[in-house]
Write an enzyme that holds these catalytic residues in place. Structure first.
Site, PDB file in Angstrom:
ATOM      1  N   CYS A   1       0.795  -1.235  -0.069  1.00  0.00           N
ATOM      2  CA  CYS A   1      -0.095   0.188   0.028  1.00  0.00           C
ATOM      3  C   CYS A   1       0.918   1.187   0.000  1.00  0.00           C
ATOM      4  O   CYS A   1       1.600   1.466   0.886  1.00  0.00           O
ATOM      5  CB  CYS A   1      -0.885  -0.010   1.249  1.00  0.00           C
ATOM      6  SG  CYS A   1      -2.238   1.444   1.321  1.00  0.00           S
TER       7      CYS A   1
ATOM      8  N   GLY B   1      -9.082  -6.969  -8.297  1.00  0.00           N
ATOM      9  CA  GLY B   1      -9.220  -5.576  -7.130  1.00  0.00           C
ATOM     10  C   GLY B   1     -10.675  -5.059  -7.508  1.00  0.00           C
ATOM     11  O   GLY B   1     -11.539  -5.412  -7.440  1.00  0.00           O
TER      12      GLY B   1
END
Length: 331
Positions: free
Chosen positions: A96, A229
């Site tokens: 991230c 995703g």
């Protein structure tokens, strides 16, 4: 060979998206895909409301917890707490790029410190009876992925990691926003394919830019798993084809009337516990992309779910707007 389960399809951990209501919906569409929580910070588990942060419905299995952290001692404590909740996997976030993650010295910036990640993995494995995995990028900032990714992989493999899920883009921690980091750095699937060739006995999964199940099948010729995703979130109906198309299961088509009824019951229970309807319905808005009636479906869920006293009947009204004869699962 790796003892890691063959999770051929996973739905990626996505901040503010893959909460327990999202995962409950996704589980109505696929029995087999591995579902990930949002990233949960180790400090939050240690000091926060564990039931709220770690609780889930048993129907969500197989479900993986993604942890954020970079201090082995804190990760050990968080894992000790989390294992009692019965997760099927515990994953460390090394991918991230958001500012709030960097400020905590974890996420993608850990690509620069493979030895620290290795210590974290070793610590987590010492107290976990389920798989400990890592989700990473191919590199960050000025790193050369051709050197950074193999070095990172070697280090965490030596630490005993059970699987690597690799987002096939670099992360630029300076100069790009988290949103831009999902699109602007070019995808390099081949470097992940080569990593699999280097580690034939290790489960390697790929993430990034996969929009259809046919694309997933192509990747599965090269790697062990594919992580969906935004496609799985914004067009969740494609998950309805996973069990048949990816796992080869002889399963009936999804009964959308049953999905509607189940989500209404789930919403009713959430409301009875003091929640709001929008907590459930916000994850359903992208369910029928490209289907006749989808615009009206979105309008009903977006507008009516936030009105005072809104109840599960809003879900029924939204489903009634869909022309199910027009529904085809994305191939």
């Amino acid at each position: 060979m790796s003892t890691y389960p063959q999770h051929r399809i996973a739905v990626a951990p996505m901040m503010d998206w893959t909460d327990r209501h999202c995962r409950f919906l996704h589980r109505q569409l696929t029995h087999k895909a591995l579902l990930y929580t949002e990233m949960v910070v180790a400090d939050g588990i240690i000091h926060g409301d564990r039931g709220r942060l770690l609780g889930y419905d048993q129907i969500e299995h197989p479900v993986a917890l993604q942890l954020g952290g970079s201090e082995p001692g804190k990760l050990v404590e968080a894992v000790r707490i989390a294992v009692d909740f019965g997760y099927d996997e515990i994953n460390l976030n090394v991918g991230c790029p958001s500012d709030r993650v960097q400020s905590g010295a974890f996420g993608a910036c850990l690509m620069r410190d493979p030895d620290l990640v290795a210590r974290c993995v070793e610590a987590m494995k010492s107290v976990s009876d389920v798989a400990v995995t890592v989700k990473c990028r191919i590199g960050v900032d000025e790193q050369d992925p051709e050197a950074a990714l193999p070095d990172f992989a070697r280090t965490v493999v030596e630490a005993g990691v059970d699987a690597l899920w690799v987002h096939a883009r670099k992360a630029w921690l300076e100069g790009l926003s988290p949103k831009e980091n999902r699109d602007i750095p070019p995808l390099d699937y081949n470097i992940v394919y080569r990593l699999k060739q280097d580690y034939p006995s290790l489960f390697i999964g790929i993430n990034g830019g996969v929009a259809t199940l046919s694309q997933a099948v192509e990747h599965l010729n090269q790697v062990d798993g594919v992580m969906l995703g935004r496609a799985a979130y914004h067009n969740a109906s494609l998950l309805a084809g996973v069990d048949r198309q990816i796992y080869g299961m002889d399963v009936a088509e999804v009964e959308w009337g049953d999905v509607c009824a189940t989500m209404m019951a789930h919403a009713e229970a959430h409301l009875a516990a003091g929640g709001r309807l929008i907590h459930v319905t916000r994850h359903m808005i992208g369910l029928f992309q490209g289907v006749r009636g989808a615009r009206r479906f979105r309008q009903i869920l977006s507008a009516d779910a936030v009105r005072p006293g809104a109840g599960p009947d809003v879900i029924a009204a939204a489903f009634a707007a869909i022309d199910f004869s027009d529904l085809t699962v994305a191939a």
